[in-house]
Write a protein that holds these residues in place. Sequence first.
Motif, mmCIF file in Angstrom:
data_model
loop_
_atom_site.group_PDB
_atom_site.id
_atom_site.type_symbol
_atom_site.label_atom_id
_atom_site.label_comp_id
_atom_site.label_asym_id
_atom_site.label_seq_id
_atom_site.Cartn_x
_atom_site.Cartn_y
_atom_site.Cartn_z
ATOM 1 N N THR A 1 38.056 59.841 26.824
ATOM 2 C CA THR A 1 37.385 58.688 27.429
ATOM 3 C C THR A 1 36.362 58.087 26.473
ATOM 4 O OG1 THR A 1 37.663 59.667 29.628
ATOM 5 C CG2 THR A 1 36.020 57.934 29.409
ATOM 6 N N GLU A 2 35.618 58.954 25.781
ATOM 7 C CA GLU A 2 34.628 58.453 24.817
ATOM 8 C C GLU A 2 35.299 57.677 23.689
ATOM 9 O OE1 GLU A 2 32.637 61.967 23.598
ATOM 10 O OE2 GLU A 2 31.333 62.091 25.372
ATOM 11 N N LEU A 3 36.412 58.222 23.179
ATOM 12 C CA LEU A 3 37.116 57.551 22.080
ATOM 13 C C LEU A 3 37.691 56.208 22.526
ATOM 14 C CD1 LEU A 3 38.967 60.590 20.459
ATOM 15 C CD2 LEU A 3 37.069 59.290 19.482
ATOM 16 N N GLU A 4 38.249 56.167 23.729
ATOM 17 C CA GLU A 4 38.801 54.909 24.218
ATOM 18 C C GLU A 4 37.702 53.870 24.400
ATOM 19 O OE1 GLU A 4 40.919 56.131 27.678
ATOM 20 O OE2 GLU A 4 42.811 56.415 26.570
ATOM 21 N N ASP A 5 36.541 54.292 24.907
ATOM 22 C CA ASP A 5 35.419 53.353 25.043
ATOM 23 C C ASP A 5 34.975 52.832 23.678
ATOM 24 O OD1 ASP A 5 35.396 53.640 27.760
ATOM 25 O OD2 ASP A 5 33.794 55.149 27.810
ATOM 26 N N GLU A 6 34.961 53.729 22.693
ATOM 27 C CA GLU A 6 34.569 53.312 21.354
ATOM 28 C C GLU A 6 35.555 52.309 20.762
ATOM 29 O OE1 GLU A 6 33.523 55.335 16.998
ATOM 30 O OE2 GLU A 6 33.873 56.592 18.760
ATOM 31 N N VAL A 7 36.842 52.551 20.986
ATOM 32 C CA VAL A 7 37.866 51.624 20.494
ATOM 33 C C VAL A 7 37.701 50.257 21.153
ATOM 34 C CG1 VAL A 7 40.341 51.128 20.533
ATOM 35 C CG2 VAL A 7 39.548 53.390 19.852
ATOM 36 N N ARG A 8 37.460 50.244 22.476
ATOM 37 C CA ARG A 8 37.263 48.968 23.165
ATOM 38 C C ARG A 8 36.049 48.215 22.629
ATOM 39 N NH1 ARG A 8 39.384 51.739 27.811
ATOM 40 N NH2 ARG A 8 37.326 52.593 28.284
ATOM 41 N N ASN A 9 34.969 48.942 22.356
ATOM 42 C CA ASN A 9 33.776 48.290 21.805
ATOM 43 C C ASN A 9 34.037 47.720 20.426
ATOM 44 O OD1 ASN A 9 32.207 48.838 24.066
ATOM 45 N ND2 ASN A 9 31.498 50.816 23.288
ATOM 46 N N LEU A 10 34.743 48.481 19.598
ATOM 47 C CA LEU A 10 35.059 47.997 18.249
ATOM 48 C C LEU A 10 35.955 46.766 18.305
ATOM 49 C CD1 LEU A 10 35.614 51.414 16.402
ATOM 50 C CD2 LEU A 10 33.722 49.815 16.075
ATOM 51 N N ARG A 11 36.920 46.776 19.215
ATOM 52 C CA ARG A 11 37.787 45.608 19.336
ATOM 53 C C ARG A 11 37.005 44.383 19.784
ATOM 54 N NH1 ARG A 11 43.053 48.403 22.273
ATOM 55 N NH2 ARG A 11 44.050 49.162 20.364
ATOM 56 N N LYS A 12 36.047 44.580 20.707
ATOM 57 C CA LYS A 12 35.236 43.450 21.161
ATOM 58 C C LYS A 12 34.391 42.907 20.015
ATOM 59 C CE LYS A 12 31.877 42.017 24.667
ATOM 60 N NZ LYS A 12 31.076 41.295 23.666
ATOM 61 N N ILE A 13 33.788 43.794 19.232
ATOM 62 C CA ILE A 13 32.987 43.353 18.088
ATOM 63 C C ILE A 13 33.849 42.584 17.103
ATOM 64 C CG2 ILE A 13 31.682 44.173 16.090
ATOM 65 C CD1 ILE A 13 30.719 46.514 17.883
ATOM 66 N N ASN A 14 35.036 43.123 16.825
ATOM 67 C CA ASN A 14 35.945 42.465 15.889
ATOM 68 C C ASN A 14 36.358 41.091 16.402
ATOM 69 O OD1 ASN A 14 37.655 42.223 13.647
ATOM 70 N ND2 ASN A 14 39.392 43.006 14.798
ATOM 71 N N ARG A 15 36.643 40.998 17.707
ATOM 72 C CA ARG A 15 37.060 39.722 18.290
ATOM 73 C C ARG A 15 35.915 38.713 18.244
ATOM 74 N NH1 ARG A 15 38.483 41.666 22.777
ATOM 75 N NH2 ARG A 15 40.630 42.109 22.147
ATOM 76 N N ASP A 16 34.690 39.161 18.550
ATOM 77 C CA ASP A 16 33.544 38.248 18.513
ATOM 78 C C ASP A 16 33.295 37.728 17.106
ATOM 79 O OD1 ASP A 16 33.230 38.640 21.202
ATOM 80 O OD2 ASP A 16 31.585 40.072 21.027
#
Length: 409
Positions: free
Chosen positions: A380-395
């Motif tokens: 769960t922690e890794l998936e949350d981290e991946v989602r955050n990184l994707r959001k940063i990359n998209r922004d």
Amino acid sequence: MAAPMEVAVCTDSVAPMWSCIVWELHSGANLLTYRGGQAGPRGLALLNGEYLLAAQLGKNYISAWELQRKDQLQQKIMCPGPVTCLTTSPNGLYVLAGIAESIHLWEVSTGNLLVILNRHYQDVSCLQFTGDSSHFVSGGKDCLVLAWSLCSVLQADPSRIPAPRHVWSHHTLPITDLHCGFGGPLARVATSSLDQTVKLWEVSSGELLLSVLFDLAIMAVTMDLAEHHLFCGGSDGSIFQVDLFTWPGQRERSFQPEQDAGKVFKGHRNQVTCLSVSTDGSVLLSGSHDETVRLWDVQSKQCIRTVALKGPVTNATILLAPVSMLSSEFRPSLPLPHFNKHLLGAEHGDEPRHGGLTLRLGLHQQSVLGGQDQLRVRVTELEDEVRNLRKINRDLFDFSTRFITQPPK
């Protein structure tokens, strides 16, 4: 025998009274309206001539109607995230949807989710099959256009990541639209982008055949059936006609509005969002953010009909009306199955299978034995981290795109 009726199918992003309207192309008579939600851009598809599918704007489901039961929503196909684009195979066997940067492929007969393709790095913006259903093409905000062989995707080794047949990376800004011509594996594909170019590709060889540079971003593209003309919708509301048969051997060219004045359709007051050509190539249908759908005579470039909608137009396409659309007695040959949210064999999402746990993180898939609580917490922690990184990359990507494309002061 009477000629098949051509109809225009249109949606907008407000839709207070209906989701989709169908009208006869030449008379303008309203034939049908479908109710239940708002269809997103490039999110409308006809399935096997029996069902109408619409990806709901900003929501994580696809609406499905029987063509004749227009007032009764037949099914909601639940998805793991908001659907950014949608298409169906011409043979009626498969449904493709873009969800964030992933492509989901379902089998219609069983409802099984067969594969999830993760080769785009930003949201998938457009999807389309070739006419024989042998290939499909995807375009994304990551500036990439990928051509996929359906056979290769379905027969891929589960332990290996399916690879596209071609990766076309010549565009430098997000892809806005694409159109597949006829010819199956020999088809040509037109792509448009915010980088102010439209490019023409060959599926069989992967070769770039033509690149046309405009002086503004191109938001929509289509071709007539004979592929004599390329129609390109601009961000200012203009529509440009590019004659494909007049440029032998010329791979790159700039479109000059002052020199090609007779090749411009003028009437929309805001960006063009969608384009479609009639079967005989005589009329062009366009939708725009100015909340109108227009029908144009291709030869004279004159607008012959304007239909006002309630919001920015998200989809406008010309179809040969299937029998099921015009006959009140028609019923689908088979009911739609329940569409699975998880891959075939992963019936309970992240639940262990055969004592193991499958993790999907981006492009990587890893099998881990055991089902301990600590492992689940870590996942769960890794998936949350991946989602955050994707959001940063998209922004970051969206910021750089806006900065590059903003007009000089």
